[in-house]
Design a protein around this motif. Structure first.
Motif, PDB file in Angstrom:
ATOM      1  N   SER A 127     -10.327  18.002  94.387  1.00 22.51           N
ATOM      2  CA  SER A 127     -10.261  17.074  95.519  1.00 22.51           C
ATOM      3  C   SER A 127      -8.847  17.004  96.085  1.00 22.51           C
ATOM      4  O   SER A 127      -8.645  17.102  97.304  1.00 22.51           O
ATOM      5  N   LEU A 128      -7.857  16.841  95.204  1.00 21.20           N
ATOM      6  CA  LEU A 128      -6.473  16.745  95.682  1.00 21.20           C
ATOM      7  C   LEU A 128      -5.981  18.076  96.257  1.00 21.20           C
ATOM      8  O   LEU A 128      -5.263  18.102  97.259  1.00 21.20           O
ATOM      9  N   LEU A 129      -6.364  19.170  95.647  1.00 23.24           N
ATOM     10  CA  LEU A 129      -5.970  20.494  96.149  1.00 23.24           C
ATOM     11  C   LEU A 129      -6.469  20.715  97.576  1.00 23.24           C
ATOM     12  O   LEU A 129      -5.729  21.204  98.434  1.00 23.24           O
ATOM     13  N   THR A 130      -7.705  20.345  97.818  1.00 24.36           N
ATOM     14  CA  THR A 130      -8.255  20.536  99.164  1.00 24.36           C
ATOM     15  C   THR A 130      -7.604  19.581 100.164  1.00 24.36           C
ATOM     16  O   THR A 130      -7.409  19.928 101.328  1.00 24.36           O
ATOM     17  N   ASP A 131      -7.231  18.367  99.711  1.00 27.32           N
ATOM     18  CA  ASP A 131      -6.507  17.439 100.584  1.00 27.32           C
ATOM     19  C   ASP A 131      -5.189  18.052 101.041  1.00 27.32           C
ATOM     20  O   ASP A 131      -4.741  17.812 102.172  1.00 27.32           O
ATOM     21  N   LEU A 132      -4.560  18.838 100.162  1.00 27.22           N
ATOM     22  CA  LEU A 132      -3.283  19.470 100.480  1.00 27.22           C
ATOM     23  C   LEU A 132      -3.458  20.842 101.127  1.00 27.22           C
ATOM     24  O   LEU A 132      -2.485  21.569 101.328  1.00 27.22           O
ATOM     25  N   LYS A 133      -4.736  21.187 101.412  1.00 28.85           N
ATOM     26  CA  LYS A 133      -5.066  22.445 102.082  1.00 28.85           C
ATOM     27  C   LYS A 133      -4.651  23.676 101.268  1.00 28.85           C
ATOM     28  O   LYS A 133      -4.222  24.697 101.811  1.00 28.85           O
ATOM     29  N   ILE A 134      -4.785  23.549  99.937  1.00 26.66           N
ATOM     30  CA  ILE A 134      -4.568  24.677  99.027  1.00 26.66           C
ATOM     31  C   ILE A 134      -5.907  25.387  98.836  1.00 26.66           C
ATOM     32  O   ILE A 134      -6.936  24.734  98.607  1.00 26.66           O
ATOM     33  N   GLU A 135      -5.913  26.710  98.951  1.00 29.27           N
ATOM     34  CA  GLU A 135      -7.152  27.452  98.748  1.00 29.27           C
ATOM     35  C   GLU A 135      -7.644  27.232  97.321  1.00 29.27           C
ATOM     36  O   GLU A 135      -6.930  27.508  96.353  1.00 29.27           O
ATOM     37  N   THR A 136      -8.866  26.718  97.199  1.00 26.30           N
ATOM     38  CA  THR A 136      -9.352  26.214  95.912  1.00 26.30           C
ATOM     39  C   THR A 136     -10.743  26.737  95.590  1.00 26.30           C
ATOM     40  O   THR A 136     -11.618  26.774  96.454  1.00 26.30           O
ATOM     41  N   ILE A 137     -10.930  27.114  94.331  1.00 21.92           N
ATOM     42  CA  ILE A 137     -12.258  27.463  93.816  1.00 21.92           C
ATOM     43  C   ILE A 137     -12.556  26.512  92.671  1.00 21.92           C
ATOM     44  O   ILE A 137     -11.831  26.467  91.673  1.00 21.92           O
ATOM     45  N   LEU A 138     -13.612  25.725  92.815  1.00 20.23           N
ATOM     46  CA  LEU A 138     -14.040  24.800  91.772  1.00 20.23           C
ATOM     47  C   LEU A 138     -15.177  25.443  90.986  1.00 20.23           C
ATOM     48  O   LEU A 138     -16.202  25.820  91.554  1.00 20.23           O
ATOM     49  N   LEU A 139     -14.987  25.588  89.695  1.00 17.40           N
ATOM     50  CA  LEU A 139     -16.022  26.187  88.845  1.00 17.40           C
ATOM     51  C   LEU A 139     -17.255  25.291  88.803  1.00 17.40           C
ATOM     52  O   LEU A 139     -17.163  24.069  88.900  1.00 17.40           O
ATOM     53  N   GLY A 140     -18.405  25.913  88.640  1.00 15.95           N
ATOM     54  CA  GLY A 140     -19.647  25.162  88.573  1.00 15.95           C
ATOM     55  C   GLY A 140     -20.116  24.959  87.147  1.00 15.95           C
ATOM     56  O   GLY A 140     -19.869  25.800  86.276  1.00 15.95           O
ATOM     57  N   GLY A 141     -20.782  23.854  86.888  1.00 15.59           N
ATOM     58  CA  GLY A 141     -21.286  23.583  85.548  1.00 15.59           C
ATOM     59  C   GLY A 141     -21.477  22.106  85.322  1.00 15.59           C
ATOM     60  O   GLY A 141     -21.531  21.312  86.265  1.00 15.59           O
ATOM     61  N   LYS A 142     -21.538  21.722  84.067  1.00 12.22           N
ATOM     62  CA  LYS A 142     -21.746  20.333  83.680  1.00 12.22           C
ATOM     63  C   LYS A 142     -20.416  19.582  83.737  1.00 12.22           C
ATOM     64  O   LYS A 142     -19.387  20.093  83.305  1.00 12.22           O
ATOM     65  N   ILE A 143     -20.448  18.350  84.261  1.00 10.53           N
ATOM     66  CA  ILE A 143     -19.235  17.536  84.321  1.00 10.53           C
ATOM     67  C   ILE A 143     -19.173  16.635  83.094  1.00 10.53           C
ATOM     68  O   ILE A 143     -20.096  15.861  82.827  1.00 10.53           O
ATOM     69  N   LYS A 144     -18.091  16.746  82.342  1.00  6.18           N
ATOM     70  CA  LYS A 144     -17.860  15.857  81.204  1.00  6.18           C
ATOM     71  C   LYS A 144     -17.383  14.519  81.746  1.00  6.18           C
ATOM     72  O   LYS A 144     -16.374  14.436  82.424  1.00  6.18           O
ATOM     73  N   GLN A 145     -18.105  13.464  81.425  1.00  4.71           N
ATOM     74  CA  GLN A 145     -17.896  12.180  82.090  1.00  4.71           C
ATOM     75  C   GLN A 145     -16.513  11.587  81.859  1.00  4.71           C
ATOM     76  O   GLN A 145     -15.868  11.123  82.791  1.00  4.71           O
ATOM     77  N   ASN A 146     -16.014  11.606  80.624  1.00  2.00           N
ATOM     78  CA  ASN A 146     -14.781  10.853  80.371  1.00  2.00           C
ATOM     79  C   ASN A 146     -13.509  11.582  80.790  1.00  2.00           C
ATOM     80  O   ASN A 146     -12.461  10.966  80.950  1.00  2.00           O
ATOM     81  N   THR A 147     -13.589  12.907  80.988  1.00  6.36           N
ATOM     82  CA  THR A 147     -12.387  13.640  81.429  1.00  6.36           C
ATOM     83  C   THR A 147     -12.537  14.258  82.814  1.00  6.36           C
ATOM     84  O   THR A 147     -11.584  14.824  83.338  1.00  6.36           O
ATOM     85  N   LYS A 148     -13.739  14.175  83.395  1.00  8.48           N
ATOM     86  CA  LYS A 148     -14.017  14.763  84.713  1.00  8.48           C
ATOM     87  C   LYS A 148     -13.770  16.277  84.731  1.00  8.48           C
ATOM     88  O   LYS A 148     -13.392  16.847  85.758  1.00  8.48           O
ATOM     89  N   ALA A 149     -13.981  16.905  83.587  1.00  6.74           N
ATOM     90  CA  ALA A 149     -13.824  18.355  83.473  1.00  6.74           C
ATOM     91  C   ALA A 149     -15.183  19.026  83.554  1.00  6.74           C
ATOM     92  O   ALA A 149     -16.175  18.526  83.015  1.00  6.74           O
ATOM     93  N   ILE A 150     -15.230  20.188  84.231  1.00  6.79           N
ATOM     94  CA  ILE A 150     -16.454  20.978  84.268  1.00  6.79           C
ATOM     95  C   ILE A 150     -16.458  21.905  83.062  1.00  6.79           C
ATOM     96  O   ILE A 150     -15.485  22.626  82.807  1.00  6.79           O
ATOM     97  N   ILE A 151     -17.541  21.870  82.307  1.00  5.05           N
ATOM     98  CA  ILE A 151     -17.635  22.614  81.062  1.00  5.05           C
ATOM     99  C   ILE A 151     -18.984  23.327  81.001  1.00  5.05           C
ATOM    100  O   ILE A 151     -19.815  23.192  81.886  1.00  5.05           O
ATOM    101  N   GLY A 152     -19.172  24.105  79.955  1.00  3.55           N
ATOM    102  CA  GLY A 152     -20.468  24.730  79.712  1.00  3.55           C
ATOM    103  C   GLY A 152     -20.484  26.228  79.971  1.00  3.55           C
ATOM    104  O   GLY A 152     -19.542  26.813  80.512  1.00  3.55           O
TER     105      GLY A 152
END
Length: 250
Positions: A127-152
């Motif tokens: 989210s912050l990377l895209t706000d700063l207009k940095i070219e960003t690829i977000l990996l897909g998968g399960k979101i770990k709730q307490n750390t907001k990390a995509i895992i799996g």
């Protein structure tokens, strides 16, 4: 030698060698065996070491995991200094992997105006990377709730298709013998894949991460470069075991 001086010496020896014998301490410090045994008992009572037959060994603290919100308010200035130093390593037009975590998140403001591509498994990071207009690829998968990390498995398989100039990793615990560890099996797998897919892997770690061990091993100490603030004397041995980049101004 005063009691506090003996205790400090004993702890330095254990941190350097992992174990120490009563006889070694008697010979070196010139105090009686009963005095040394009393010192070891006192240090064990406050959780500094573990007594064993004929001596003592280093106590390794097993770390638990805080939530993203809890981590955000801890050691803020130290994390920002580490993040700034880590970001300065990045060259124009590199493709980097940015691991989920609060210290890696602090790197993002320093990416402004850099021509880079960032692959991340951190939802707030993307989210912050895209706000700063940095070219960003977000990996897909399960979101770990307490750390907001995509895992799996899905995220791991996607990451295996990429090669990174550099990978910047958060880490829960660093121990010179055990290496890098984290409490979560799936997050450790993500970090391990990132290390295999990059030319240079960096672990961003403030002082609270050293001399601790978490549940799951990520890799050996020499597999990554550590970016930290100035190392304490007890952690100086890490310099001879792996590359360490220090940012001394906090």
């Amino acid at each position: 030698m005063l009691t506090d001086e003996r205790h400090a010496y004993i702890l330095r020896q254990i941190n350097q060698k992992n174990t120490v014998t009563v006889q070694e301490l008697v010979d070196t410090l010139g105090h009686s065996e009963s005095t040394i045994r009393r010192d070891l008992s006192q240090l064990e009572s406050v959780g500094k070491l573990i007594r064993i037959h004929g001596g003592a060994k280093r106590r390794v603290a097993v770390a638990t995991e805080d939530t993203m919100e809890e981590k955000t308010v801890k050691n803020v200035h130290e994390k920002q200094a580490i993040a700034k130093r880590a970001a300065s390593i990045i060259q124009e037009h590199e493709v980097i992997y940015l691991d989920a975590g609060t210290t890696t998140y602090e790197m993002i403001p320093f990416f402004k105006n850099k021509e880079i591509t960032v692959v991340t498994n951190g939802v707030p990071h993307a989210s912050l990377l895209t706000d700063l207009k940095i070219e960003t690829i977000l990996l897909g998968g399960k979101i770990k709730q307490n750390t907001k990390a995509i895992i799996g498995t899905l995220a791991q398989e996607q990451m295996k298709n990429y090669r990174f100039s550099r990978a910047f990793l958060g880490m829960n615990s660093i121990d010179k013998e055990v290496g890098y560890t984290t409490p979560d099996l799936e997050e450790s797998s993500m970090k391990r894949v990132a290390i295999t897919q990059t030319d240079e892997a960096y672990v961003l770690a403030d002082a609270s991460k050293f001399n601790k061990v978490s549940f799951v091993k990520v890799s050996d100490i020499e597999d990554c470069t550590i970016v930290t603030t100035q190392l304490s004397e007890e952690n100086r041995e890490l310099v001879s075991m792996t590359r360490v980049v220090e940012e001394c101004s906090k």
